[in-house]
Design an enzyme around this catalytic site. Structure first.
Site, PDB file in Angstrom:
ATOM      1  N   GLU A  47       8.926  18.292 -51.791  1.00 20.15           N
ATOM      2  CA  GLU A  47       7.757  19.150 -51.975  1.00 20.15           C
ATOM      3  C   GLU A  47       8.048  20.639 -51.958  1.00 20.15           C
ATOM      4  O   GLU A  47       7.429  21.391 -51.191  1.00 20.15           O
ATOM      5  CB  GLU A  47       6.697  18.823 -50.913  1.00 20.15           C
ATOM      6  N   TYR A  51      -2.055  12.074 -50.556  1.00 19.12           N
ATOM      7  CA  TYR A  51      -2.788  11.658 -49.350  1.00 19.12           C
ATOM      8  C   TYR A  51      -4.288  11.733 -49.611  1.00 19.12           C
ATOM      9  O   TYR A  51      -5.003  12.465 -48.920  1.00 19.12           O
ATOM     10  CB  TYR A  51      -2.392  12.568 -48.189  1.00 19.12           C
ATOM     11  N   ASP A  75       6.928  19.391 -41.699  1.00 14.07           N
ATOM     12  CA  ASP A  75       6.050  18.721 -40.743  1.00 14.07           C
ATOM     13  C   ASP A  75       6.873  17.846 -39.799  1.00 14.07           C
ATOM     14  O   ASP A  75       6.629  16.652 -39.671  1.00 14.07           O
ATOM     15  CB  ASP A  75       5.038  17.894 -41.555  1.00 14.07           C
ATOM     16  N   GLU A 125       5.375   8.882 -50.964  1.00 16.05           N
ATOM     17  CA  GLU A 125       4.682   8.980 -49.669  1.00 16.05           C
ATOM     18  C   GLU A 125       3.200   8.774 -49.911  1.00 16.05           C
ATOM     19  O   GLU A 125       2.655   9.255 -50.914  1.00 16.05           O
ATOM     20  CB  GLU A 125       4.827  10.380 -49.047  1.00 16.05           C
TER      21      GLU A 125
END
Ligand code: GCB
Length: 622
Positions: free
Chosen positions: A420, A475, A177, A511
């Site tokens: 990840e 998230y 990303d 994160e």
């Protein structure tokens, strides 16, 4: 490879500035090689433009095609070497601190070096190729194409439907990303060493009671007979006083009442650095190199991350090397501004998401007591084809180059081998197990982690379990249950607990974050507003405040500043999860982080660390 800098015996000529530049837009990026563009001035091959170095090339012009260019670009620079470098018994090297992704370099038409991968340095000795008294020409071809085997990986899509796509159309896809910025990203340096030179230094520090232990190994090159080389090793304290000496290629230096290197939130006297002065000599050469040494230990127990045997809590952030216009190009003002902002916000640590950062940044972290989790370029490994043998050997060389470059930085406390990877895949398990094992062989003194997409349930994980610390990204109420802030506490708490219960080792929330368009306000909070970002973080804080008393050893907000990504309907102007804008101006959430981090940071400053410092100062003074 030691950081390239001037010393009494070494000179450096920086080759930054304007280079000539040409993109090979022939489609397959082979034209430049087929026509051997390196054997003559680049402007004789076609139209060239000015390109600043260091910088990414993507955002420098108004040309949309160049911004999104995929393939080979060519750079060229002329230089005249200083006349006095012609001295016999001296070597000349050409070093690229980093260029992304695959680089091939020539000097005066002769191939000197090729290197795969961005973000890490490469160099070639060019002593015999340099022309004195005339202009020399450096040519570099850089290919930014990402394939299933590159790190990071990508694929090239060639859609065949002529009704939908123009002839020759192709597109680069990748699974990370952030924008695939490319070019010569860090300084290019021409530098000298004596014929006999210090090729590498390895430092390992330890502490017994109040004595600091510095184990060193000096690796030299250029001598036909090692017994003819003499070594003079001196360790100086911050005031320039000699505290220990050595006279062999490897040895142990003892520092009674050592001043330890502490993160700045753990001591009022943080980041104490000694200087190791290394001098080697044979009949014809003398080489000198100074290295900053921070004496500290890093250890783990089941629930704590220990620096100098005291619990350290990561009040951290995730980051990118990213800024307007220069893209990922190295820039002193941005670098210093970022460090100043970190101190202002109370941030005591960051991860080098998702690639190794410039060495200059690590030097600043050493000097400011900012702790670093140093990450490889392995991000976006989502498919089984990304875990094959070629990827594995690329990954091994990235870890070798990374550890060899950064091993002596006291600020670096842990290696991250990947971000990840798809760890539900069976192939990911043995692959990552071996990468972690190999990294530990390279450096047995630091823990090694693999950052997991934490929404993956711990019991299905094949890879993160091999890391010494569980580092997890989640998230909640952003990717899933969009807009439902009330799920965060329950889901984040359950997830963190599940990982700890399963693997019984310290956990870092590596994160978590919400997108926020600066200046967009809503009440009640909705996604992308400043208010939503604030509430999102506050919900996570509730979980952290509970779990940091148990096994949580850090919280790292995603992300320090907004940054550029590939284009997508979901990303207006890139990723907006920054607590700062891309121009480094604070969003309202920054105040909340600032208050929290300073408050926790102040409360964890260890009295004992300061006592130890004062005791040793007093003893030294006597
Ligand atoms: C992640 C990635 C990071 C992304 C972030 C996001 O998990 O590690 O590179 O930018 O999510 O904002 O989606």
């Amino acid at each position: 490879m030691l950081y390239t800098k001037e010393t009494e015996s070494r000179e450096v000529k920086e080759l930054g500035g304007l280079w000539k530049f040409r993109a090979d837009d022939s489609g397959g990026s082979k034209l430049g090689f087929e026509e051997s563009w390196h054997i003559r001035p680049l402007e004789e091959t076609g139209y060239v433009i000015d390109m600043p170095v260091p910088s990414s090339f993507n955002d420098i012009t108004q040309d949309r095609k160049l911004r999104d260019f995929v393939g080979c670009v060519w750079y060229e620079k002329n230089f005249i070497p200083p006349k006095h470098w012609k001295m016999v018994k001296q070597r000349i090297f050409l070093k690229f601190e980093s260029a992304h992704y695959h680089s091939t370099a020539w000097l005066n038409g002769q191939h000197i070096v090729s290197h795969e991968g961005g973000h890490l340095p490469f160099q070639a000795e060019v002593t015999r190729l340099i022309h004195f008294g005339s202009v020399n020409r450096i040519t570099v071809a850089i290919n930014n194409t990402l394939t299933p085997e590159t790190l990071p990986p990508g694929t090239i899509k060639h859609p065949r439907n002529p009704n939908k796509y123009p002839k020759g159309y192709f597109a680069q896809n990748y699974f990370m990303d952030f924008f695939n910025y490319a070019g010569i990203h860090r300084p290019v340096k021409l530098h000298t060493t004596p014929n006999l030179y210090i090729d590498d230094i390895t430092i390992v520090t330890n502490v017994t009671k109040t004595t600091g232990i510095v184990d060193y190994v000096i690796h030299v090159k250029g001598s036909s007979c090692s017994s003819m080389v003499s070594y003079n090793i001196r360790l100086l304290d911050a005031d320039g006083h000699e505290v220990a000496i050595g006279q062999t290629a490897s040895g142990q230096l003892l520092v009674p009442n050592a001043n330890l290197w502490w993160p700045y939130t753990m001591s009022d006297h943080p980041a104490y650095l000694y200087t190791l002065k290394v001098r080697i000599e044979d009949k014809t050469s003398i080489d000198v190199y100074d290295l900053a040494v921070g004496i500290r230990t890093v250890k783990l127990n089941k629930t704590k991350f220990l620096i100098n045997d005291k619990p350290f809590y990561f009040l951290g952030i995730g980051k990118h090397e990213d800024a307007d216009i220069r893209g990922r190009g190295f820039d002193y003002p941005i670098m210093v501004k970022d460090i100043n902002l970190m101190k202002w916000l109370g941030i005591n640590s960051f991860r080098t998401n998702h690639y190794p950062y410039a060495e200059e940044i690590l030097d600043l972290c050493d000097r400011h007591g900012i702790v670093v989790i140093d990450e490889s370029t392995a991000v976006g490994m989502k498919k089984a084809e990304n875990f094959g043998d070629i990827s594995f050997y690329n990954h091994i060389s990235v870890m070798e180059e990374l550890v060899s470059r950064d091993k002596n930085h006291p600020s670096v406390v842990m290696w991250s081998v990947a971000n990840e990877p798809n760890s539900t895949l069976a192939v990911a398990g043995p692959y990552m197990k071996n990468i972690i094992k190999y990294t530990k062989l390279l450096d047995s003194t630091r823990p090694v982690t693999l950052v997991t997409g934490g929404d993956l349930k711990a019991r299905f994980d094949q890879a993160a379990k091999y890391g010494d610390v569980i580092c997890m990204n989640t998230y909640y109420s952003w990717y899933g249950d969009d807009g439902h802030l009330d799920v965060i506490y329950k889901q984040a708490e359950a997830n963190l607990r599940e990982w700890f219960d399963m693997y019984q080792r310290p956990v870092i929330q590596a994160e978590y974050g919400a997108g926020c368009i600066a200046g967009f306000h809503t009440d009640p909070p909705v996604m992308f507003s400043e208010e939503y970002q604030e509430e999102f973080l506050k919900e996570y804080f509730r979980v952290f405040d509970e779990l940091r008393r148990e096994f949580l050893v850090g919280e790292m907000v995603w992300v320090f500043a907004d940054f550029m990504t590939h284009q997508s309907t979901k990303l207006a102007g890139g990723n907006t999860k920054g607590i700062l804008t891309r121009q480094r101006q604070p969003k309202s959430v920054a105040k909340i982080i600032k208050q929290r981090y300073h408050q926790i940071g102040n409360s964890t400053t260890t009295e004992s660390a300061d006592q130890a410092y004062c005791q040793s100062k007093c003893k030294n003074a006597k």
